[in-house]
Motif scaffolding. Structure first.
Motif, mmCIF file in Angstrom:
data_model
loop_
_atom_site.group_PDB
_atom_site.id
_atom_site.type_symbol
_atom_site.label_atom_id
_atom_site.label_comp_id
_atom_site.label_asym_id
_atom_site.label_seq_id
_atom_site.Cartn_x
_atom_site.Cartn_y
_atom_site.Cartn_z
ATOM 1 N N VAL A 34 0.846 -1.033 -0.009
ATOM 2 C CA VAL A 34 -0.025 0.030 -0.133
ATOM 3 C C VAL A 34 0.908 1.169 0.019
ATOM 4 O O VAL A 34 1.994 1.395 0.913
ATOM 5 C CB VAL A 34 -0.868 0.049 1.327
ATOM 6 C CG1 VAL A 34 -1.652 1.344 1.346
ATOM 7 C CG2 VAL A 34 -2.044 -1.321 1.264
ATOM 8 N N GLY A 35 0.504 1.978 -0.871
ATOM 9 C CA GLY A 35 1.333 3.468 -0.982
ATOM 10 C C GLY A 35 0.730 4.798 -0.194
ATOM 11 O O GLY A 35 0.457 4.600 0.743
ATOM 12 N N ALA A 36 0.296 5.581 -0.956
ATOM 13 C CA ALA A 36 -0.125 6.783 -0.384
ATOM 14 C C ALA A 36 -1.486 6.883 0.174
ATOM 15 O O ALA A 36 -2.537 7.022 -0.188
ATOM 16 C CB ALA A 36 -0.174 8.148 -1.397
ATOM 17 N N LEU A 37 -1.430 6.884 1.565
ATOM 18 C CA LEU A 37 -2.507 7.103 2.413
ATOM 19 C C LEU A 37 -3.001 8.491 2.535
ATOM 20 O O LEU A 37 -3.724 8.927 2.898
ATOM 21 C CB LEU A 37 -2.565 6.488 3.956
ATOM 22 C CG LEU A 37 -2.739 4.760 3.686
ATOM 23 C CD1 LEU A 37 -2.376 4.207 5.071
ATOM 24 C CD2 LEU A 37 -4.293 4.357 3.505
ATOM 25 N N VAL A 72 -0.660 -4.506 -5.468
ATOM 26 C CA VAL A 72 -0.225 -3.081 -5.398
ATOM 27 C C VAL A 72 -1.220 -2.168 -5.280
ATOM 28 O O VAL A 72 -1.884 -1.790 -6.349
ATOM 29 C CB VAL A 72 1.197 -2.741 -6.041
ATOM 30 C CG1 VAL A 72 1.681 -1.361 -5.614
ATOM 31 C CG2 VAL A 72 2.224 -3.687 -6.325
ATOM 32 N N ILE A 73 -1.355 -1.192 -3.988
ATOM 33 C CA ILE A 73 -2.282 0.031 -4.165
ATOM 34 C C ILE A 73 -1.513 1.326 -3.906
ATOM 35 O O ILE A 73 -1.160 1.387 -2.822
ATOM 36 C CB ILE A 73 -3.393 -0.446 -2.980
ATOM 37 C CG1 ILE A 73 -3.911 -1.810 -3.069
ATOM 38 C CG2 ILE A 73 -4.319 0.835 -3.067
ATOM 39 C CD1 ILE A 73 -4.733 -2.063 -1.839
ATOM 40 N N PRO A 74 -0.987 1.913 -5.201
ATOM 41 C CA PRO A 74 -0.379 2.912 -5.275
ATOM 42 C C PRO A 74 -0.803 4.180 -4.371
ATOM 43 O O PRO A 74 -0.152 4.890 -3.574
ATOM 44 C CB PRO A 74 0.049 3.049 -6.745
ATOM 45 C CG PRO A 74 -0.814 2.711 -7.160
ATOM 46 C CD PRO A 74 -1.670 1.388 -6.486
ATOM 47 N N VAL A 75 -2.161 4.386 -4.599
ATOM 48 C CA VAL A 75 -2.699 5.658 -3.974
ATOM 49 C C VAL A 75 -4.116 5.307 -3.316
ATOM 50 O O VAL A 75 -4.948 4.674 -4.162
ATOM 51 C CB VAL A 75 -2.886 6.469 -5.214
ATOM 52 C CG1 VAL A 75 -3.849 7.873 -4.484
ATOM 53 C CG2 VAL A 75 -1.858 7.124 -6.163
ATOM 54 N N ILE A 123 -1.389 -12.524 3.284
ATOM 55 C CA ILE A 123 -0.502 -13.029 4.097
ATOM 56 C C ILE A 123 0.455 -11.913 4.784
ATOM 57 O O ILE A 123 0.881 -11.827 5.958
ATOM 58 C CB ILE A 123 0.201 -14.422 3.680
ATOM 59 C CG1 ILE A 123 -0.777 -15.274 3.721
ATOM 60 C CG2 ILE A 123 1.280 -14.777 4.940
ATOM 61 C CD1 ILE A 123 -0.203 -16.649 2.820
ATOM 62 N N TYR A 124 1.066 -11.143 3.731
ATOM 63 C CA TYR A 124 1.976 -10.326 4.303
ATOM 64 C C TYR A 124 1.566 -9.026 3.583
ATOM 65 O O TYR A 124 1.071 -8.884 2.595
ATOM 66 C CB TYR A 124 3.367 -10.552 3.339
ATOM 67 C CG TYR A 124 4.024 -11.991 3.709
ATOM 68 C CD1 TYR A 124 4.520 -12.115 5.217
ATOM 69 C CD2 TYR A 124 3.935 -13.196 2.915
ATOM 70 C CE1 TYR A 124 4.896 -13.526 5.457
ATOM 71 C CE2 TYR A 124 4.402 -14.291 3.145
ATOM 72 C CZ TYR A 124 4.961 -14.438 4.270
ATOM 73 O OH TYR A 124 5.301 -15.646 4.908
ATOM 74 N N GLY A 125 1.775 -7.846 4.417
ATOM 75 C CA GLY A 125 1.377 -6.538 4.360
ATOM 76 C C GLY A 125 2.352 -5.752 4.297
ATOM 77 O O GLY A 125 3.188 -5.422 5.237
ATOM 78 N N ILE A 126 2.736 -4.773 3.252
ATOM 79 C CA ILE A 126 3.611 -4.047 3.248
ATOM 80 C C ILE A 126 3.187 -2.452 3.417
ATOM 81 O O ILE A 126 2.607 -2.068 1.992
ATOM 82 C CB ILE A 126 4.792 -4.218 2.287
ATOM 83 C CG1 ILE A 126 5.279 -5.711 2.325
ATOM 84 C CG2 ILE A 126 5.914 -3.288 2.218
ATOM 85 C CD1 ILE A 126 5.851 -6.167 1.328
#
Lengths: 311, 319
Positions: A34-37, A72-75, A123-126
């Motif tokens: 996950v990117g820009a929150l 991938v969730i960029p934004v 399973i894995y979150g970044i």
């Protein structure tokens, strides 16, 4: 690569804000990035975009392991990015303080709920995260001490440091904390920029994620082994404070090796220019965090040092 | 006596000072009772400015009636108030999520620690908040259920319309009131009115309550106004009404009103097409204690809150 729309926000006078996930491979939900929150997390968005490029190439070469899926969730906060605003919406809510969210709450909580519903299955979150104080970090993986954290896994990113942080009450509403609550092994990655893009640390971050995915058997990829991470607890960092306010002239930067009693920074009178304070290193160590704004308030944390550690 | 409880240098020729007015006409000693009125943690909440002023003014009119110490802290976030900014400037951090602070932390954490340090020894702290700029609220005391047993007797004296006991401990944990209660200093949050404005009728109602509390604590020997018994949320249930669509919310009801089943609360409209996108009606009867004033809404935004399962004859309900 497939694209899914995780959540859509409707506004009276703006086009819809769509939160998109870019998916690679099929099967077990293995890793989600996950990117820009927040609207100022430009570097975080950029890193995700570069990761999507890399994963797209790996997928076309058949290098995503069979039965593994990466997203991938960029934004997340596109509305904020487009207007240069840190937080979300008319009520200026911090999306990284809205978790676990609420399906029937205000928009920021609905976004958090929908996001966690989707990413909580991995399973894995970044998360590429940012700190509330402006400044530069040495690249590191940060984990909250929730009881579920696993510093050994964090080592597999091959970044120089792994920091274990004891959560304060305010941290319990972050993505990282709630991700761990969903039994996802969650990591926050910090590089040295937010609003600006730093190519070198972005490349390092992309390489760290690919290295982790490879080591977990999610992709087939040859990469440098990276660092054997130094694991430290946040409370063991030595904070250095500004005794005076004024213009901040940093003499050392994140990653530098400093020695006890040597000058680290000067604080100048903003109108007359004379040096009002020379900040001396309180210990030998490595600069883990460095204040980078031109101005400093009295009492601000200007450096955080890894005590008695050398390059 | 007005003192700075903390003074922090800003870059160009200015200090961030948090001021406290200690009003005491006796020889100061630890034996004297002490109440603290705190406000201005959120820079867009100005209802407390009137309450601080009015408490100081009324004491000034009858100084012989004050038998203890009244500490008034009108602005814990003075820069935020100056900028009409809810959060702390520069960092954008909510000050009421960083208590009890840290003496060894960054500048703002030190300020929070200095505030808590100064409040140690108070027999009661009343933390006055307005609502935000979006919704208006009737005068109410908000208590964490964790400390409700100890604080309810104080809250009932406050002349508010309602006491809302709220169990969302996570939200409250880093607030000033929660931090003080955890340290054994009785503290309660009073909320009234709306952000960026002052409702003097509500303000006077709360000030009457503060003097009533002071009287009961033995700090004030002067006359006090009759006070009302509040509705208590543990006796009823809070019903949240949220927008089902994005648009412009037009309120069709008066605030602080006992709503009946099916009564129209408002509409969400589309200014371009002239269409009503959503009609909001009450599906429960009760006291409408929260009502949205800010027109622009997203789906899910709070429009109103109703305290249900209470009787229309409750003394708390004033139409």
């Amino acid at each position: 690569m497939r694209i899914q729309e995780i959540y859509t926000v409707h506004s009276v006078y703006r086009e819809d804000m769509k939160i998109r996930g870019y998916i690679f491979g099929r099967g077990e939900k293995s890793a989600c990035i996950v990117g820009a929150l927040r609207g100022n997390e430009i570097q975080q968005m950029y890193i995700c975009s570069q990761l999507i490029q890399a994963l797209r190439e790996l997928e076309s070469n058949g290098c995503i392991s069979a039965g593994k899926q990466i997203q991938v969730i960029p934004v997340v906060n596109g509305y904020g990015i487009n207007v240069g605003r840190h937080f979300f919406g008319v009520d200026n809510g911090d999306l990284n303080r809205a978790f676990p969210g609420n399906a029937y709450g205000e928009q920021s909580r609905r976004i958090a709920y929908a996001l966690l519903e989707d990413v909580g299955a991995y399973i894995y979150g970044i998360q590429f995260a940012s700190f509330y104080m402006e400044g530069e970090f040495v690249p590191h993986v940060r984990m909250m001490e929730t009881g579920y954290q696993n510093a050994s896994l964090a080592n597999l990113f091959g970044l120089p440091y792994v920091v274990v942080h004891k959560p304060a009450p305010i941290d319990t509403s972050t993505l990282n904390y709630n991700w761990q609550d969903e039994m996802t092994a969650a990591f926050s990655l910090y590089t040295n920029k937010n609003r600006e893009i730093d190519e070198q640390s972005a490349r390092q971050a992309v390489a760290a994620v690919l290295r982790f995915l490879k080591r977990m058997g999610i992709i087939r990829y040859e990469s440098h082994s990276g660092y054997i991470s130094h694991v430290l607890y946040e409370q063991d960092l030595s904070d250095v404070h500004a005794g005076e306010a004024g213009i901040f002239r940093g003499l050392v930067k994140a990653g530098d090796d400093v020695r006890y009693g040597r000058p680290m920074a000067e604080i100048l009178d903003p109108q007359e220019g004379m040096v009002r304070e020379t900040i001396l290193a309180p210990t030998d160590g490595i600069v883990f965090f460095a204040h980078t704004s031109a101005l400093v308030l009295q009492g601000d944390t200007v450096y955080r040092l890894v005590h008695r550690l050398h390059e | 006596m007005i003192e700075n409880i903390t003074l922090l240098e800003l870059p160009v020729g200015e200090h961030l000072a948090i001021r406290r007015n200690r009003i005491c006409y006796k020889k100061e000693s630890k034996a004297l009772g002490r109440i603290a009125i705190v406000s201005g943690t959120h820079g867009d909440e100005l209802e407390g400015q009137y309450i601080c002023y009015e408490v100081a003014r009324r004491i000034g009119e009858r100084p012989e009636c004050l038998t203890g110490i009244v500490d008034i802290y009108p602005a814990l976030n003075p820069l935020g108030i100056d900028l009409a900014n809810r959060t702390l400037p520069i960092t954008g951090v909510d000050m009421n999520r960083m208590f009890p602070g840290s003496k060894d932390g960054n500048a703002m954490e030190r300020i929070a620690a200095a505030v808590v340090d100064d409040l140690i020894g108070a027999d009661l702290c009343i933390d006055v908040h307005a609502s935000d700029i979006f919704v208006q609220e009737i005068p109410q005391v908000r208590l964490s259920e964790e400390f409700a047993d100890r604080m309810l007797p104080f809250a009932k004296l406050m002349n508010v319309d309602m006491i809302w006991m709220n169990a969302t401990a996570t939200v409250h944990e880093a607030t000033l009131a929660h931090s003080l209660n955890t340290m054994g200093i009785p503290a309660m949050v009073v909320e009234l009115g709306q952000g960026n404005s002052i409702n003097m009728i509500y303000g006077n109602q709360v000030v009457d309550g503060i003097f009533n509390v002071m009287h009961e604590m033995g700090l004030w020997t002067g006359d006090v106004a009759p006070t009302q018994m509040p509705a208590i949320s543990s006796d009823g249930k809070v019903e949240f009404i949220r927008s089902e669509a994005e648009g412009i919310f037009l309120s069709r009801i008066q605030h602080n009103h006992f709503v009946s089943m099916g009564e129209l609360i408002g509409e969400v409209v589309d200014p371009i097409t002239g269409e009503v996108k959503s009609r909001i009606t009450a599906d429960k009867i009760g006291l409408l204690f929260t009502l949205r004033n800010y027109p622009l809404v997203y789906e899910g935004d709070l429009l109103a809150r109703i305290l249900t399962d209470i009787t229309h004859n409750s003394s708390a309900i004033r139409e």
